[in-house]
Design a protein around this motif. Structure first.
Motif, PDB file in Angstrom:
ATOM      1  N   ALA A  26       4.746   4.238   0.671  1.00 36.69           N
ATOM      2  CA  ALA A  26       3.473   4.254   0.039  1.00 36.69           C
ATOM      3  C   ALA A  26       3.495   3.643  -1.400  1.00 36.69           C
ATOM      4  CB  ALA A  26       3.037   5.924  -0.209  1.00 36.69           C
ATOM      5  N   LYS A  27       2.721   3.104  -1.977  1.00 40.60           N
ATOM      6  CA  LYS A  27       2.678   2.550  -3.432  1.00 40.60           C
ATOM      7  C   LYS A  27       1.390   3.078  -4.088  1.00 40.60           C
ATOM      8  CE  LYS A  27       4.703  -1.465  -1.014  1.00 40.60           C
ATOM      9  NZ  LYS A  27       4.451  -0.568   0.207  1.00 40.60           N
ATOM     10  N   VAL A  28       1.511   3.636  -5.287  1.00 38.99           N
ATOM     11  CA  VAL A  28       0.350   3.763  -6.155  1.00 38.99           C
ATOM     12  C   VAL A  28       0.207   2.568  -7.144  1.00 38.99           C
ATOM     13  CG1 VAL A  28      -0.386   5.088  -8.480  1.00 38.99           C
ATOM     14  CG2 VAL A  28       1.256   6.089  -6.512  1.00 38.99           C
ATOM     15  N   ILE A  29      -0.891   2.159  -6.594  1.00 43.39           N
ATOM     16  CA  ILE A  29      -1.513   0.875  -7.313  1.00 43.39           C
ATOM     17  C   ILE A  29      -2.148   1.087  -8.821  1.00 43.39           C
ATOM     18  CG2 ILE A  29      -3.086  -1.064  -7.204  1.00 43.39           C
ATOM     19  CD1 ILE A  29      -0.723  -1.024  -4.767  1.00 43.39           C
ATOM     20  N   GLY A  30      -2.983   2.084  -8.976  1.00 44.95           N
ATOM     21  CA  GLY A  30      -3.637   2.158 -10.059  1.00 44.95           C
ATOM     22  C   GLY A  30      -4.561   3.485 -10.091  1.00 44.95           C
ATOM     23  N   GLU A  36     -15.942   1.328  -7.751  1.00 44.47           N
ATOM     24  CA  GLU A  36     -16.235  -0.179  -7.703  1.00 44.47           C
ATOM     25  C   GLU A  36     -15.039  -0.974  -8.429  1.00 44.47           C
ATOM     26  OE1 GLU A  36     -19.791   2.203  -7.319  1.00 44.47           O
ATOM     27  OE2 GLU A  36     -18.445   2.318  -8.870  1.00 44.47           O
ATOM     28  N   ALA A  37     -14.414  -0.205  -9.417  1.00 45.71           N
ATOM     29  CA  ALA A  37     -13.276  -0.943 -10.118  1.00 45.71           C
ATOM     30  C   ALA A  37     -11.948  -0.804  -9.136  1.00 45.71           C
ATOM     31  CB  ALA A  37     -12.954  -0.212 -11.563  1.00 45.71           C
ATOM     32  N   ALA A  38     -11.769   0.035  -8.223  1.00 40.20           N
ATOM     33  CA  ALA A  38     -10.778   0.265  -7.415  1.00 40.20           C
ATOM     34  C   ALA A  38     -11.096  -0.809  -6.332  1.00 40.20           C
ATOM     35  CB  ALA A  38     -10.645   1.782  -6.988  1.00 40.20           C
ATOM     36  N   VAL A  39     -11.965  -0.741  -5.754  1.00 44.45           N
ATOM     37  CA  VAL A  39     -12.506  -1.926  -4.714  1.00 44.45           C
ATOM     38  C   VAL A  39     -12.113  -3.282  -5.149  1.00 44.45           C
ATOM     39  CG1 VAL A  39     -14.241  -2.963  -3.267  1.00 44.45           C
ATOM     40  CG2 VAL A  39     -14.145  -0.373  -3.711  1.00 44.45           C
ATOM     41  N   ALA A  40     -12.612  -3.537  -6.690  1.00 39.90           N
ATOM     42  CA  ALA A  40     -12.200  -4.968  -7.186  1.00 39.90           C
ATOM     43  C   ALA A  40     -10.632  -5.144  -7.281  1.00 39.90           C
ATOM     44  CB  ALA A  40     -12.866  -4.878  -8.464  1.00 39.90           C
ATOM     45  N   ALA A  41      -9.869  -3.884  -7.409  1.00 44.08           N
ATOM     46  CA  ALA A  41      -8.638  -3.982  -7.660  1.00 44.08           C
ATOM     47  C   ALA A  41      -7.981  -4.490  -6.105  1.00 44.08           C
ATOM     48  CB  ALA A  41      -7.836  -2.962  -7.997  1.00 44.08           C
ATOM     49  N   VAL A  42      -8.417  -3.816  -5.145  1.00 48.23           N
ATOM     50  CA  VAL A  42      -8.100  -4.185  -3.631  1.00 48.23           C
ATOM     51  C   VAL A  42      -8.470  -5.640  -3.474  1.00 48.23           C
ATOM     52  CG1 VAL A  42      -8.721  -3.865  -1.276  1.00 48.23           C
ATOM     53  CG2 VAL A  42      -8.352  -1.908  -2.682  1.00 48.23           C
ATOM     54  N   ASP A  43      -9.566  -5.869  -3.772  1.00 48.68           N
ATOM     55  CA  ASP A  43      -9.881  -7.677  -3.676  1.00 48.68           C
ATOM     56  C   ASP A  43      -9.117  -8.717  -4.157  1.00 48.68           C
ATOM     57  OD1 ASP A  43     -12.301  -6.952  -2.145  1.00 48.68           O
ATOM     58  OD2 ASP A  43     -13.768  -7.044  -3.840  1.00 48.68           O
ATOM     59  N   ARG A  44      -8.565  -8.079  -5.493  1.00 48.74           N
ATOM     60  CA  ARG A  44      -7.429  -8.891  -6.085  1.00 48.74           C
ATOM     61  C   ARG A  44      -6.175  -9.103  -5.408  1.00 48.74           C
ATOM     62  NH1 ARG A  44      -9.810  -6.236 -10.582  1.00 48.74           N
ATOM     63  NH2 ARG A  44      -8.058  -4.755 -10.705  1.00 48.74           N
ATOM     64  N   LEU A  45      -5.902  -7.777  -4.837  1.00 43.40           N
ATOM     65  CA  LEU A  45      -4.482  -7.794  -4.211  1.00 43.40           C
ATOM     66  C   LEU A  45      -4.391  -7.936  -2.714  1.00 43.40           C
ATOM     67  CD1 LEU A  45      -3.552  -4.243  -6.048  1.00 43.40           C
ATOM     68  CD2 LEU A  45      -2.773  -6.588  -6.753  1.00 43.40           C
ATOM     69  N   LYS A  46      -5.303  -7.848  -2.185  1.00 45.23           N
ATOM     70  CA  LYS A  46      -5.180  -7.907  -0.496  1.00 45.23           C
ATOM     71  C   LYS A  46      -4.640  -9.261  -0.122  1.00 45.23           C
ATOM     72  CE  LYS A  46     -10.040  -9.268   0.243  1.00 45.23           C
ATOM     73  NZ  LYS A  46     -11.502  -8.440   0.896  1.00 45.23           N
ATOM     74  N   PHE A  54      -1.696  -5.621   5.501  1.00 46.79           N
ATOM     75  CA  PHE A  54      -2.625  -4.615   5.723  1.00 46.79           C
ATOM     76  C   PHE A  54      -3.741  -4.620   4.866  1.00 46.79           C
ATOM     77  CE2 PHE A  54       1.735  -3.635   7.190  1.00 46.79           C
ATOM     78  CZ  PHE A  54       1.615  -3.778   8.200  1.00 46.79           C
ATOM     79  N   PRO A  55      -4.692  -5.461   4.802  1.00 45.78           N
ATOM     80  CA  PRO A  55      -5.554  -5.762   3.477  1.00 45.78           C
ATOM     81  C   PRO A  55      -6.679  -4.753   3.434  1.00 45.78           C
ATOM     82  CG  PRO A  55      -5.778  -7.334   5.135  1.00 45.78           C
ATOM     83  CD  PRO A  55      -4.821  -6.328   5.799  1.00 45.78           C
ATOM     84  N   ARG A  56      -7.050  -3.827   4.532  1.00 48.19           N
ATOM     85  CA  ARG A  56      -8.231  -3.243   4.682  1.00 48.19           C
ATOM     86  C   ARG A  56      -8.162  -1.780   3.901  1.00 48.19           C
ATOM     87  NH1 ARG A  56      -8.635   0.573   8.640  1.00 48.19           N
ATOM     88  NH2 ARG A  56      -6.528   1.251   9.549  1.00 48.19           N
TER      89      ARG A  56
END
Length: 88
Positions: A26-30, A36-46, A54-56
């Protein structure tokens, strides 16, 4: 984000990959001020190495496959694990 009662919310973004021998990686991303900001981070990192396998965004309540990103909402300045724990 501030709730109507003055309490603030924060959104914890983590990524989980279950290793072949069953151990969680497990990794803590932020921590973000809005979902919405968390979803945007997923979009940047996936698309990055490791994350792209495992991008979902996982819905822990319904998804059977645990690998992916998790977004959890927390109330700031509140205890979230109040009952202690036992290691079995």
């Amino acid at each position: 984000m501030t709730l109507s009662n003055g309490m603030q919310r924060a959104y914890l973004l983590q990524h989980l990959h279950v290793l072949p021998h069953g151990e969680d990686d497990a990794k803590v991303i932020g921590i973000y001020a809005s979902k919405e900001a968390a979803v945007a981070a997923v979009d940047r990192l996936k698309h990055q190495p490791g994350f792209r396998d495992f991008p979902r965004i996982v819905n822990a309540d319904t998804d059977e496959q645990p690998d992916g990103f998790y977004i959890d909402e927390y109330i700031v300045d509140q205890d979230h694990w109040q009952d202690g724990y036992e290691t079995l």
